[in-house]
Every structure is written in structure tokens, then in C-alpha cells.
Design a protein around this motif. Sequence first.
Motif, PDB file in Angstrom:
ATOM      1  N   ALA A 185      71.793 129.178 -29.803  1.00  0.00           N
ATOM      2  CA  ALA A 185      71.453 130.442 -29.151  1.00  0.00           C
ATOM      3  C   ALA A 185      72.242 131.593 -29.773  1.00  0.00           C
ATOM      4  CB  ALA A 185      71.724 130.353 -27.651  1.00  0.00           C
ATOM      5  N   TRP A 186      73.521 131.354 -30.058  1.00  0.00           N
ATOM      6  CA  TRP A 186      74.326 132.391 -30.705  1.00  0.00           C
ATOM      7  C   TRP A 186      73.785 132.709 -32.093  1.00  0.00           C
ATOM      8  CZ3 TRP A 186      77.529 135.533 -28.409  1.00  0.00           C
ATOM      9  CH2 TRP A 186      78.115 135.144 -27.210  1.00  0.00           C
ATOM     10  N   LEU A 187      73.412 131.670 -32.845  1.00  0.00           N
ATOM     11  CA  LEU A 187      72.867 131.861 -34.188  1.00  0.00           C
ATOM     12  C   LEU A 187      71.540 132.619 -34.139  1.00  0.00           C
ATOM     13  CD1 LEU A 187      73.323 131.191 -37.185  1.00  0.00           C
ATOM     14  CD2 LEU A 187      71.982 129.129 -36.821  1.00  0.00           C
ATOM     15  N   LEU A 188      70.668 132.246 -33.211  1.00  0.00           N
ATOM     16  CA  LEU A 188      69.385 132.927 -33.063  1.00  0.00           C
ATOM     17  C   LEU A 188      69.583 134.375 -32.618  1.00  0.00           C
ATOM     18  CD1 LEU A 188      66.390 132.318 -33.373  1.00  0.00           C
ATOM     19  CD2 LEU A 188      66.328 131.747 -30.951  1.00  0.00           C
ATOM     20  N   GLY A 189      70.522 134.612 -31.721  1.00  0.00           N
ATOM     21  CA  GLY A 189      70.818 135.974 -31.282  1.00  0.00           C
ATOM     22  C   GLY A 189      71.382 136.823 -32.413  1.00  0.00           C
ATOM     23  N   ALA A 190      72.272 136.251 -33.219  1.00  0.00           N
ATOM     24  CA  ALA A 190      72.837 136.980 -34.361  1.00  0.00           C
ATOM     25  C   ALA A 190      71.757 137.279 -35.398  1.00  0.00           C
ATOM     26  CB  ALA A 190      73.967 136.159 -34.993  1.00  0.00           C
ATOM     27  N   ALA A 191      70.856 136.314 -35.624  1.00  0.00           N
ATOM     28  CA  ALA A 191      69.764 136.544 -36.573  1.00  0.00           C
ATOM     29  C   ALA A 191      68.828 137.642 -36.067  1.00  0.00           C
ATOM     30  CB  ALA A 191      68.990 135.251 -36.807  1.00  0.00           C
ATOM     31  N   ALA A 192      68.522 137.634 -34.762  1.00  0.00           N
ATOM     32  CA  ALA A 192      67.664 138.676 -34.186  1.00  0.00           C
ATOM     33  C   ALA A 192      68.339 140.042 -34.310  1.00  0.00           C
ATOM     34  CB  ALA A 192      67.358 138.356 -32.723  1.00  0.00           C
TER      35      ALA A 192
ATOM     36  N   ALA B 148      70.565 140.919 -36.611  1.00  0.00           N
ATOM     37  CA  ALA B 148      70.568 141.293 -38.032  1.00  0.00           C
ATOM     38  C   ALA B 148      69.195 141.797 -38.464  1.00  0.00           C
ATOM     39  CB  ALA B 148      70.991 140.099 -38.881  1.00  0.00           C
ATOM     40  N   VAL B 149      68.140 141.113 -38.057  1.00  0.00           N
ATOM     41  CA  VAL B 149      66.785 141.547 -38.420  1.00  0.00           C
ATOM     42  C   VAL B 149      66.478 142.910 -37.822  1.00  0.00           C
ATOM     43  CG1 VAL B 149      64.327 141.036 -38.057  1.00  0.00           C
ATOM     44  CG2 VAL B 149      65.873 139.237 -38.811  1.00  0.00           C
TER      45      VAL B 149
ATOM     46  N   ALA C  13      67.386 150.216 -40.114  1.00  0.00           N
ATOM     47  CA  ALA C  13      67.939 150.879 -41.295  1.00  0.00           C
ATOM     48  C   ALA C  13      66.825 151.251 -42.272  1.00  0.00           C
ATOM     49  CB  ALA C  13      68.969 149.982 -41.979  1.00  0.00           C
ATOM     50  N   PHE C  14      65.861 150.350 -42.458  1.00  0.00           N
ATOM     51  CA  PHE C  14      64.728 150.635 -43.341  1.00  0.00           C
ATOM     52  C   PHE C  14      63.928 151.830 -42.835  1.00  0.00           C
ATOM     53  CE2 PHE C  14      60.225 149.991 -44.405  1.00  0.00           C
ATOM     54  CZ  PHE C  14      60.314 150.066 -45.786  1.00  0.00           C
ATOM     55  N   VAL C  15      63.626 151.842 -41.539  1.00  0.00           N
ATOM     56  CA  VAL C  15      62.886 152.965 -40.947  1.00  0.00           C
ATOM     57  C   VAL C  15      63.683 154.256 -41.097  1.00  0.00           C
ATOM     58  CG1 VAL C  15      62.039 153.915 -38.757  1.00  0.00           C
ATOM     59  CG2 VAL C  15      61.559 151.544 -39.359  1.00  0.00           C
ATOM     60  N   PHE C  16      64.988 154.194 -40.868  1.00  0.00           N
ATOM     61  CA  PHE C  16      65.835 155.374 -41.007  1.00  0.00           C
ATOM     62  C   PHE C  16      65.774 155.937 -42.430  1.00  0.00           C
ATOM     63  CE2 PHE C  16      69.962 157.032 -42.407  1.00  0.00           C
ATOM     64  CZ  PHE C  16      70.039 158.166 -41.600  1.00  0.00           C
TER      65      PHE C  16
END
Length: 106
Positions: free
Chosen positions: A50-57, A59-60, A66-69
Amino acid sequence: MACYVWLPLTLTLSPFALKKRDGERELEGQTRMIVIERNGKTTIITGWQAWLLGAAAFAVTTIVLAFVFFVLLGVAITVGAVLLIVVPVVVGIALLASLFQRPPGR
């Protein structure tokens, strides 16, 4: 021909883990948990996954924002540069056109 797939997906982040006891669920304690409900099937992700999935979410999401900015910043700089060139040219053409106009009353 387009092919569309519809998967109803519900994602819930909860600070409490669930413990099964006699077929019932009760709160066990404060643990990171992700609950995914899809097509009537519930998947519960807990612990380091869950921590890994939350960190990946996270980061994405950060990368997408950042791309939109940077795209919007690029558009703003481009529009500003075009206006800095076009507006003085239009003013200059208007001034030159006013020099070649006939005076009123003649």
C-alpha cells in the motif's frame, strides 16, 4: 473502429486495516490500506504494498502536474513573445497609415 472498455473502479484510501473475525470485518489498528472495488470484487492492499502503491500514485501525479505546468508556461511565454513582436508592428503600421491618409475636409 474504436473499442471502449468500461471498468467501474472505486479506490479508497483508509488509515485503518481490517481484520476478519468470524466472517465479519472489524478495525484492527492504524495501518495504511487501499481498497479497490471493481465489478463487485473487492481487493484490499495493505502494508508495504500500500505504501509503494501510494508513493507511485504520488510520483505519477507530481510528474503529470509538472508536465502540465511546463506546457502552460511554454504557452504563456510563446504568447507573450508573439505579442511583444506583433503589437509594436501593428502600432507602427497604424502610424504609417495615418501619415498617408488624406486630411479631413479635402
